[in-house]
Design a protein around this motif. Structure first.
Motif, PDB file in Angstrom:
ATOM      1  N   GLU A  89      50.713  43.409  54.687  1.00  0.00           N
ATOM      2  CA  GLU A  89      51.480  42.814  55.783  1.00  0.00           C
ATOM      3  C   GLU A  89      50.642  41.793  56.558  1.00  0.00           C
ATOM      4  O   GLU A  89      51.116  40.702  56.877  1.00  0.00           O
ATOM      5  CB  GLU A  89      51.985  43.907  56.723  1.00  0.00           C
ATOM      6  N   THR A  90      49.400  42.146  56.837  1.00  0.00           N
ATOM      7  CA  THR A  90      48.522  41.229  57.566  1.00  0.00           C
ATOM      8  C   THR A  90      48.315  39.944  56.785  1.00  0.00           C
ATOM      9  O   THR A  90      48.452  38.845  57.329  1.00  0.00           O
ATOM     10  CB  THR A  90      47.159  41.882  57.835  1.00  0.00           C
ATOM     11  N   GLU A  91      47.973  40.059  55.513  1.00  0.00           N
ATOM     12  CA  GLU A  91      47.697  38.877  54.703  1.00  0.00           C
ATOM     13  C   GLU A  91      48.959  38.029  54.520  1.00  0.00           C
ATOM     14  O   GLU A  91      48.895  36.799  54.535  1.00  0.00           O
ATOM     15  CB  GLU A  91      47.083  39.263  53.363  1.00  0.00           C
ATOM     16  N   GLN A  92      50.104  38.681  54.382  1.00  0.00           N
ATOM     17  CA  GLN A  92      51.358  37.920  54.279  1.00  0.00           C
ATOM     18  C   GLN A  92      51.651  37.167  55.579  1.00  0.00           C
ATOM     19  O   GLN A  92      52.112  36.028  55.556  1.00  0.00           O
ATOM     20  CB  GLN A  92      52.514  38.842  53.923  1.00  0.00           C
ATOM     21  N   THR A  93      51.358  37.792  56.712  1.00  0.00           N
ATOM     22  CA  THR A  93      51.563  37.133  58.000  1.00  0.00           C
ATOM     23  C   THR A  93      50.629  35.932  58.141  1.00  0.00           C
ATOM     24  O   THR A  93      51.051  34.858  58.595  1.00  0.00           O
ATOM     25  CB  THR A  93      51.351  38.129  59.155  1.00  0.00           C
ATOM     26  N   ILE A  94      49.372  36.107  57.754  1.00  0.00           N
ATOM     27  CA  ILE A  94      48.425  34.984  57.808  1.00  0.00           C
ATOM     28  C   ILE A  94      48.918  33.856  56.909  1.00  0.00           C
ATOM     29  O   ILE A  94      48.927  32.685  57.312  1.00  0.00           O
ATOM     30  CB  ILE A  94      47.004  35.446  57.426  1.00  0.00           C
ATOM     31  N   ALA A  95      49.355  34.182  55.694  1.00  0.00           N
ATOM     32  CA  ALA A  95      49.855  33.150  54.766  1.00  0.00           C
ATOM     33  C   ALA A  95      51.074  32.437  55.356  1.00  0.00           C
ATOM     34  O   ALA A  95      51.177  31.206  55.279  1.00  0.00           O
ATOM     35  CB  ALA A  95      50.192  33.767  53.413  1.00  0.00           C
ATOM     36  N   ASN A  96      51.986  33.183  55.949  1.00  0.00           N
ATOM     37  CA  ASN A  96      53.180  32.564  56.551  1.00  0.00           C
ATOM     38  C   ASN A  96      52.818  31.664  57.731  1.00  0.00           C
ATOM     39  O   ASN A  96      53.360  30.558  57.868  1.00  0.00           O
ATOM     40  CB  ASN A  96      54.181  33.635  56.981  1.00  0.00           C
ATOM     41  N   ASN A  97      51.909  32.132  58.590  1.00  0.00           N
ATOM     42  CA  ASN A  97      51.470  31.305  59.717  1.00  0.00           C
ATOM     43  C   ASN A  97      50.768  30.045  59.217  1.00  0.00           C
ATOM     44  O   ASN A  97      50.958  28.956  59.769  1.00  0.00           O
ATOM     45  CB  ASN A  97      50.540  32.096  60.635  1.00  0.00           C
ATOM     46  N   ALA A  98      49.970  30.193  58.175  1.00  0.00           N
ATOM     47  CA  ALA A  98      49.269  29.037  57.617  1.00  0.00           C
ATOM     48  C   ALA A  98      50.261  28.049  56.996  1.00  0.00           C
ATOM     49  O   ALA A  98      50.071  26.834  57.098  1.00  0.00           O
ATOM     50  CB  ALA A  98      48.239  29.496  56.586  1.00  0.00           C
ATOM     51  N   ARG A  99      51.325  28.552  56.390  1.00  0.00           N
ATOM     52  CA  ARG A  99      52.348  27.650  55.838  1.00  0.00           C
ATOM     53  C   ARG A  99      52.993  26.811  56.947  1.00  0.00           C
ATOM     54  O   ARG A  99      53.244  25.618  56.777  1.00  0.00           O
ATOM     55  CB  ARG A  99      53.411  28.443  55.085  1.00  0.00           C
ATOM     56  N   GLU A 100      53.261  27.436  58.082  1.00  0.00           N
ATOM     57  CA  GLU A 100      53.818  26.693  59.221  1.00  0.00           C
ATOM     58  C   GLU A 100      52.842  25.621  59.697  1.00  0.00           C
ATOM     59  O   GLU A 100      53.241  24.494  59.993  1.00  0.00           O
ATOM     60  CB  GLU A 100      54.153  27.650  60.367  1.00  0.00           C
ATOM     61  N   THR A 101      51.567  25.969  59.755  1.00  0.00           N
ATOM     62  CA  THR A 101      50.550  25.006  60.153  1.00  0.00           C
ATOM     63  C   THR A 101      50.464  23.869  59.137  1.00  0.00           C
ATOM     64  O   THR A 101      50.329  22.696  59.515  1.00  0.00           O
ATOM     65  CB  THR A 101      49.174  25.694  60.294  1.00  0.00           C
ATOM     66  N   LEU A 102      50.569  24.196  57.855  1.00  0.00           N
ATOM     67  CA  LEU A 102      50.510  23.168  56.812  1.00  0.00           C
ATOM     68  C   LEU A 102      51.645  22.162  56.976  1.00  0.00           C
ATOM     69  O   LEU A 102      51.441  20.955  56.803  1.00  0.00           O
ATOM     70  CB  LEU A 102      50.545  23.806  55.424  1.00  0.00           C
ATOM     71  N   LEU A 103      52.813  22.642  57.349  1.00  0.00           N
ATOM     72  CA  LEU A 103      53.930  21.726  57.598  1.00  0.00           C
ATOM     73  C   LEU A 103      53.624  20.778  58.756  1.00  0.00           C
ATOM     74  O   LEU A 103      53.924  19.584  58.689  1.00  0.00           O
ATOM     75  CB  LEU A 103      55.215  22.494  57.885  1.00  0.00           C
ATOM     76  N   GLU A 104      53.026  21.305  59.821  1.00  0.00           N
ATOM     77  CA  GLU A 104      52.644  20.462  60.957  1.00  0.00           C
ATOM     78  C   GLU A 104      51.634  19.398  60.518  1.00  0.00           C
ATOM     79  O   GLU A 104      51.729  18.244  60.926  1.00  0.00           O
ATOM     80  CB  GLU A 104      52.016  21.306  62.068  1.00  0.00           C
ATOM     81  N   ILE A 105      50.681  19.803  59.701  1.00  0.00           N
ATOM     82  CA  ILE A 105      49.645  18.872  59.244  1.00  0.00           C
ATOM     83  C   ILE A 105      50.258  17.790  58.360  1.00  0.00           C
ATOM     84  O   ILE A 105      49.996  16.595  58.556  1.00  0.00           O
ATOM     85  CB  ILE A 105      48.526  19.621  58.496  1.00  0.00           C
ATOM     86  N   THR A 106      51.087  18.186  57.395  1.00  0.00           N
ATOM     87  CA  THR A 106      51.672  17.186  56.490  1.00  0.00           C
ATOM     88  C   THR A 106      52.619  16.250  57.234  1.00  0.00           C
ATOM     89  O   THR A 106      52.698  15.071  56.898  1.00  0.00           O
ATOM     90  CB  THR A 106      52.386  17.848  55.292  1.00  0.00           C
ATOM     91  N   ASP A 107      53.309  16.752  58.255  1.00  0.00           N
ATOM     92  CA  ASP A 107      54.181  15.880  59.063  1.00  0.00           C
ATOM     93  C   ASP A 107      53.370  14.825  59.820  1.00  0.00           C
ATOM     94  O   ASP A 107      53.874  13.733  60.084  1.00  0.00           O
ATOM     95  CB  ASP A 107      55.000  16.702  60.065  1.00  0.00           C
ATOM     96  N   ALA A 108      52.122  15.150  60.165  1.00  0.00           N
ATOM     97  CA  ALA A 108      51.282  14.221  60.913  1.00  0.00           C
ATOM     98  C   ALA A 108      50.549  13.221  60.018  1.00  0.00           C
ATOM     99  O   ALA A 108      49.956  12.265  60.516  1.00  0.00           O
ATOM    100  CB  ALA A 108      50.257  15.003  61.743  1.00  0.00           C
ATOM    101  N   MET A 109      50.586  13.439  58.709  1.00  0.00           N
ATOM    102  CA  MET A 109      49.836  12.587  57.781  1.00  0.00           C
ATOM    103  C   MET A 109      50.670  11.399  57.308  1.00  0.00           C
ATOM    104  O   MET A 109      51.833  11.574  56.950  1.00  0.00           O
ATOM    105  CB  MET A 109      49.438  13.377  56.530  1.00  0.00           C
ATOM    106  N   PRO A 110      50.045  10.224  57.241  1.00  0.00           N
ATOM    107  CA  PRO A 110      50.714   9.111  56.555  1.00  0.00           C
ATOM    108  C   PRO A 110      50.854   9.472  55.067  1.00  0.00           C
ATOM    109  O   PRO A 110      50.079  10.272  54.535  1.00  0.00           O
ATOM    110  CB  PRO A 110      49.744   7.939  56.739  1.00  0.00           C
ATOM    111  N   ALA A 111      51.817   8.890  54.387  1.00  0.00           N
ATOM    112  CA  ALA A 111      52.104   9.222  52.987  1.00  0.00           C
ATOM    113  C   ALA A 111      50.875   9.082  52.093  1.00  0.00           C
ATOM    114  O   ALA A 111      50.605   9.952  51.255  1.00  0.00           O
ATOM    115  CB  ALA A 111      53.244   8.354  52.471  1.00  0.00           C
ATOM    116  N   ALA A 112      50.117   8.017  52.257  1.00  0.00           N
ATOM    117  CA  ALA A 112      48.944   7.809  51.405  1.00  0.00           C
ATOM    118  C   ALA A 112      47.908   8.917  51.608  1.00  0.00           C
ATOM    119  O   ALA A 112      47.275   9.374  50.650  1.00  0.00           O
ATOM    120  CB  ALA A 112      48.323   6.442  51.691  1.00  0.00           C
ATOM    121  N   MET A 113      47.735   9.370  52.841  1.00  0.00           N
ATOM    122  CA  MET A 113      46.784  10.444  53.117  1.00  0.00           C
ATOM    123  C   MET A 113      47.264  11.757  52.499  1.00  0.00           C
ATOM    124  O   MET A 113      46.468  12.521  51.956  1.00  0.00           O
ATOM    125  CB  MET A 113      46.583  10.617  54.626  1.00  0.00           C
ATOM    126  N   LEU A 114      48.553  12.002  52.547  1.00  0.00           N
ATOM    127  CA  LEU A 114      49.100  13.216  51.952  1.00  0.00           C
ATOM    128  C   LEU A 114      48.879  13.216  50.443  1.00  0.00           C
ATOM    129  O   LEU A 114      48.508  14.246  49.859  1.00  0.00           O
ATOM    130  CB  LEU A 114      50.589  13.357  52.283  1.00  0.00           C
TER     131      LEU A 114
END
Length: 192
Positions: A153-178
């Motif tokens: 449960e802990t590791e799944q929660t960390i993975a889910n939280n990290a997925r949300e963070t990854l979306l924030e990061i990719t939204d902030a990246m220009p296409a070429a950087m992504l």
């Protein structure tokens, strides 16, 4: 962002404190290093729950010297936010980096967020992307490799939280950087 740090951190604390130290017992009644480490680690968890952050930091420093890698993440958290000590984001990042390089999924996630925010380290969305991806991979692998339901449960929660963070990061990246981020080797590819 800090809310995500806090939620993941508390979930990890609850999970690790629920594991019995007898899970590391040996047949010849010797107390292995893992038992001592885990007991010291749990004392830190209990101190943290009481909001005795200075004591938690002391216990986790000791746990680190005894090889409890997850304590690097927790001490990094206290250091980054100045709980029980003066805040030092740069020192917190270094503790997370050590934990991240050892494969601690939550430390990888926190390190990625630090790179995303540019706090304690120079902002670098490519590094943020890489470390958060490592966190997802490490947490998913750890969840699959254990039979302990609370650890899953802990590791799944960390993975889910990290997925949300990854979306924030990719939204902030220009296409070429992504595109570059997706083509690069992950920083944890060398052993984590």
């Amino acid at each position: 962002m800090a809310q995500g740090f806090h939620i993941g951190f508390l979930i990890a604390l609850m999970t690790f404190s629920s594991l019995p130290s007898s899970a590391f017992a040996t047949a010849d009644d010797e107390q292995p290093v893992e038992t001592r480490d885990f007991s010291i680690y749990n004392l830190g968890v209990e101190a943290y729950k009481r909001k005795d952050y200075a004591a938690a930091a002391a216990y986790w420093r000791e746990a680190i010297t005894q090889g409890h890698n997850a304590a690097l993440n927790n001490l990094g958290y206290l250091t980054y936010y100045g709980l029980g000590m003066p805040a030092s984001p740069a020192n917190g990042v270094e503790l997370w980096r050590k934990g991240a390089e050892l494969g601690v999924s939550e430390a990888q996630w926190h390190l990625g967020i630090a790179y995303q925010d540019g706090k304690g380290v120079t902002q670098d969305l490519l590094q943020a992307y890489g470390w958060v991806r490592c966190s997802i991979d490490s947490a998913t692998r750890s969840a699959a490799e254990t039979n302990d339901s609370s650890r899953v449960e802990t590791e799944q929660t960390i993975a889910n939280n990290a997925r949300e963070t990854l979306l924030e990061i990719t939204d902030a990246m220009p296409a070429a950087m992504l595109i570059t981020a997706r083509q690069r080797d992950l920083p944890c590819a060398n052993g984590s």
